[in-house]
Motif scaffolding. Structure first.
Motif, PDB file in Angstrom:
ATOM      1  N   ASN A   8      36.979 -21.487 -19.550  1.00 34.49           N
ATOM      2  CA  ASN A   8      36.605 -22.721 -19.040  1.00 34.49           C
ATOM      3  C   ASN A   8      37.565 -24.003 -19.511  1.00 34.49           C
ATOM      4  O   ASN A   8      38.117 -23.823 -20.528  1.00 34.49           O
ATOM      5  CB  ASN A   8      34.915 -23.134 -19.667  1.00 34.49           C
ATOM      6  N   ARG A  50      33.866 -26.766 -16.083  1.00 42.63           N
ATOM      7  CA  ARG A  50      34.059 -25.871 -15.035  1.00 42.63           C
ATOM      8  C   ARG A  50      34.926 -24.798 -15.214  1.00 42.63           C
ATOM      9  O   ARG A  50      35.446 -24.648 -16.487  1.00 42.63           O
ATOM     10  CB  ARG A  50      34.681 -26.512 -13.623  1.00 42.63           C
ATOM     11  N   GLY A  51      35.020 -23.685 -14.396  1.00 40.78           N
ATOM     12  CA  GLY A  51      35.757 -22.372 -14.511  1.00 40.78           C
ATOM     13  C   GLY A  51      37.306 -22.644 -14.659  1.00 40.78           C
ATOM     14  O   GLY A  51      37.666 -23.641 -13.955  1.00 40.78           O
ATOM     15  N   THR A  52      38.016 -22.172 -15.506  1.00 35.23           N
ATOM     16  CA  THR A  52      39.406 -22.342 -15.419  1.00 35.23           C
ATOM     17  C   THR A  52      40.033 -21.586 -14.278  1.00 35.23           C
ATOM     18  O   THR A  52      39.736 -20.491 -14.159  1.00 35.23           O
ATOM     19  CB  THR A  52      40.263 -21.932 -16.593  1.00 35.23           C
ATOM     20  N   PRO A  53      40.704 -22.164 -13.343  1.00 43.69           N
ATOM     21  CA  PRO A  53      41.461 -21.456 -12.165  1.00 43.69           C
ATOM     22  C   PRO A  53      42.134 -20.286 -12.626  1.00 43.69           C
ATOM     23  O   PRO A  53      42.977 -20.709 -13.502  1.00 43.69           O
ATOM     24  CB  PRO A  53      41.874 -22.629 -11.480  1.00 43.69           C
ATOM     25  N   ARG A  54      42.334 -19.292 -11.846  1.00 40.59           N
ATOM     26  CA  ARG A  54      43.213 -18.093 -11.852  1.00 40.59           C
ATOM     27  C   ARG A  54      44.624 -18.481 -11.453  1.00 40.59           C
ATOM     28  O   ARG A  54      45.409 -17.572 -11.281  1.00 40.59           O
ATOM     29  CB  ARG A  54      42.472 -16.826 -11.830  1.00 40.59           C
ATOM     30  N   ALA A 101      46.956 -25.831 -10.389  1.00 38.77           N
ATOM     31  CA  ALA A 101      45.671 -25.807 -10.229  1.00 38.77           C
ATOM     32  C   ALA A 101      44.972 -26.040 -11.589  1.00 38.77           C
ATOM     33  O   ALA A 101      43.837 -26.442 -11.375  1.00 38.77           O
ATOM     34  CB  ALA A 101      45.243 -24.458  -9.445  1.00 38.77           C
ATOM     35  N   VAL A 102      45.596 -25.554 -12.665  1.00 37.73           N
ATOM     36  CA  VAL A 102      44.877 -25.830 -13.980  1.00 37.73           C
ATOM     37  C   VAL A 102      44.817 -27.219 -14.264  1.00 37.73           C
ATOM     38  O   VAL A 102      43.855 -27.850 -14.759  1.00 37.73           O
ATOM     39  CB  VAL A 102      45.459 -24.752 -14.963  1.00 37.73           C
ATOM     40  N   GLU A 141      45.098 -29.546 -12.188  1.00 45.14           N
ATOM     41  CA  GLU A 141      44.051 -30.470 -11.389  1.00 45.14           C
ATOM     42  C   GLU A 141      42.574 -30.474 -11.883  1.00 45.14           C
ATOM     43  O   GLU A 141      41.803 -31.145 -11.853  1.00 45.14           O
ATOM     44  CB  GLU A 141      44.137 -29.991  -9.879  1.00 45.14           C
ATOM     45  N   ALA A 142      42.242 -28.962 -12.581  1.00 44.85           N
ATOM     46  CA  ALA A 142      41.046 -28.588 -12.901  1.00 44.85           C
ATOM     47  C   ALA A 142      40.769 -29.646 -14.043  1.00 44.85           C
ATOM     48  O   ALA A 142      39.717 -30.192 -14.209  1.00 44.85           O
ATOM     49  CB  ALA A 142      40.716 -27.335 -13.263  1.00 44.85           C
ATOM     50  N   GLU A 163      40.082 -33.124 -13.104  1.00 42.25           N
ATOM     51  CA  GLU A 163      38.782 -33.067 -12.267  1.00 42.25           C
ATOM     52  C   GLU A 163      37.709 -33.175 -13.375  1.00 42.25           C
ATOM     53  O   GLU A 163      36.918 -34.026 -13.071  1.00 42.25           O
ATOM     54  CB  GLU A 163      38.770 -31.722 -11.444  1.00 42.25           C
ATOM     55  N   ILE A 175      50.806 -18.202 -13.261  1.00 44.45           N
ATOM     56  CA  ILE A 175      50.453 -19.358 -13.797  1.00 44.45           C
ATOM     57  C   ILE A 175      51.712 -19.480 -14.912  1.00 44.45           C
ATOM     58  O   ILE A 175      51.384 -19.071 -16.010  1.00 44.45           O
ATOM     59  CB  ILE A 175      49.159 -19.711 -14.386  1.00 44.45           C
TER      60      ILE A 175
END
Ligand code: ZN
Length: 322
Positions: A13, A31-35, A41-42, A44-45, A48, A92
């Motif tokens: 997370n 939120r969940g950590t993007p894979r 993408a991480v 950006e999370a 966010e 990643i």
């Protein structure tokens, strides 16, 4: 009013919390950590959840004075990034953190720590005595420590101090660690490795047991659930406690802390089976003063709260800097 934000970037997370100058939490988001597909993408999370936490607090992100980040490693502090994280997919390779967050918040005061360093900052900030010499140890899917000596939170030149789970405790190197080396503490005692260690002991000397050793879903929870009812489970836990005590004793000898807080799911879910045996046995392994050993007071919020505390205290957890 001045505002501060803490970010906890874990393998599962991403969380952010916004606080005012009195350390009162005004907004949180998770939120969940993007894979994947990539580290961007991480990033950006992270941005966010940070924006969402400010939204909930009713504050504009540009009103932030400083941010703290507690992150999975390994870190490259000079670049402000995570480099090839061990617990996320191989695609990643690099997660930029301080640059993008600095831009969002319009401040250069971004304090990046590995998650265990953030943990010790949190324990220091929120503990009654605000000690200068203390350690936070996590026993979870991995094992690590955050160390504060003489009021300095150790980071190492690249941000990767405290990877104590990769200390060699077994010179015979019977178990191979996830890092590829043999005999490391975490290869015996982390939540991911306890079942592998149980399988190893079982294969060496097969005994009667109720443990579902052959089941592909066999995990550490099975071992702890059979404690006191299954002799083999008790033996495995006894061995785990032996290595845990050795690891903690090595930390005590290295840093002379007054207090050690132990967290991570393996410890917090089984304090009687993990924490108490360390307290009972450590006297026999330590040459100097034995510190007070306690369960974390911050539960699974220790990294997030540490990140907030870091933002509030210039990366130190020293309450006199509020
Ligand atoms: Zn290792």
């Amino acid at each position: 009013m001045a505002y501060y934000v803490g970010v906890d970037l874990g393998a599962t997370n991403v969380r952010a919390a916004v606080a005012d100058e009195n350390a009162e939490i005004l907004g949180v988001s998770k939120r969940g950590t993007p894979r994947g597909p990539t580290g961007i993408a991480v990033t950006e999370a992270v941005l966010e959840v940070t924006r969402a936490a400010f939204d909930e607090a009713g504050v504009d992100p540009e009103q932030a004075v400083a941010a703290g980040i507690g992150s999975i490693g390994p870190l490259d502090l000079a670049e402000g990034v995570v480099e090839n994280p061990a617990n996320l997919p191989d695609t990643i390779d690099r997660i930029p953190l301080t640059g993008p967050l600095s831009k969002l918040l319009d401040t250069d005061r971004i304090y990046l720590h590995n998650d265990t360093a953030a943990g010790v900052i949190g324990e220091r900030f929120y503990s009654d005595r605000n000690p200068d010499d203390m350690v936070y140890v996590t026993i979870s899917s991995g094992i690590g420590a955050g160390v504060c000596v003489d009021g300095h939170v150790l980071s190492g030149w690249d941000g990767n101090a405290g990877e104590v789970g990769h200390m060699t405790v077994d010179p015979n190197g019977e178990m191979r660690c996830g890092c590829g080396r043999d005999g490391h503490w975490e290869a015996y005692c982390s939540g991911n490795n306890i079942p592998k260690y149980a399988e190893y002991i079982y294969e060496e000397d097969t005994v009667e047991t109720e443990l579902p050793i052959e089941d592909p879903d066999f995990d550490a929870i099975d071992v702890f659930e059979h404690a006191g009812e299954d002799e083999f489970a008790d033996y495995v836990i006894d061995q785990v406690n032996h290595w845990n005590t050795m690891g903690v004793a090595n930390i005590v000898q290295s840093y002379a802390p007054l207090v050690i807080f132990i967290g991570g799911a393996v410890a917090t879910n089984n304090p009687e089976l993990i924490l108490e045996p360390i307290k009972e046995r450590i006297d026999d392994m330590v040459f100097i003063n034995v510190p007070d050993i306690q369960l974390t007071t911050l539960g699974d919020e220790v990294v997030l709260k540490g990140a907030v505390a870091s933002a509030l205290t210039g990366g130190t957890g020293d309450r006199s800097r509020l």
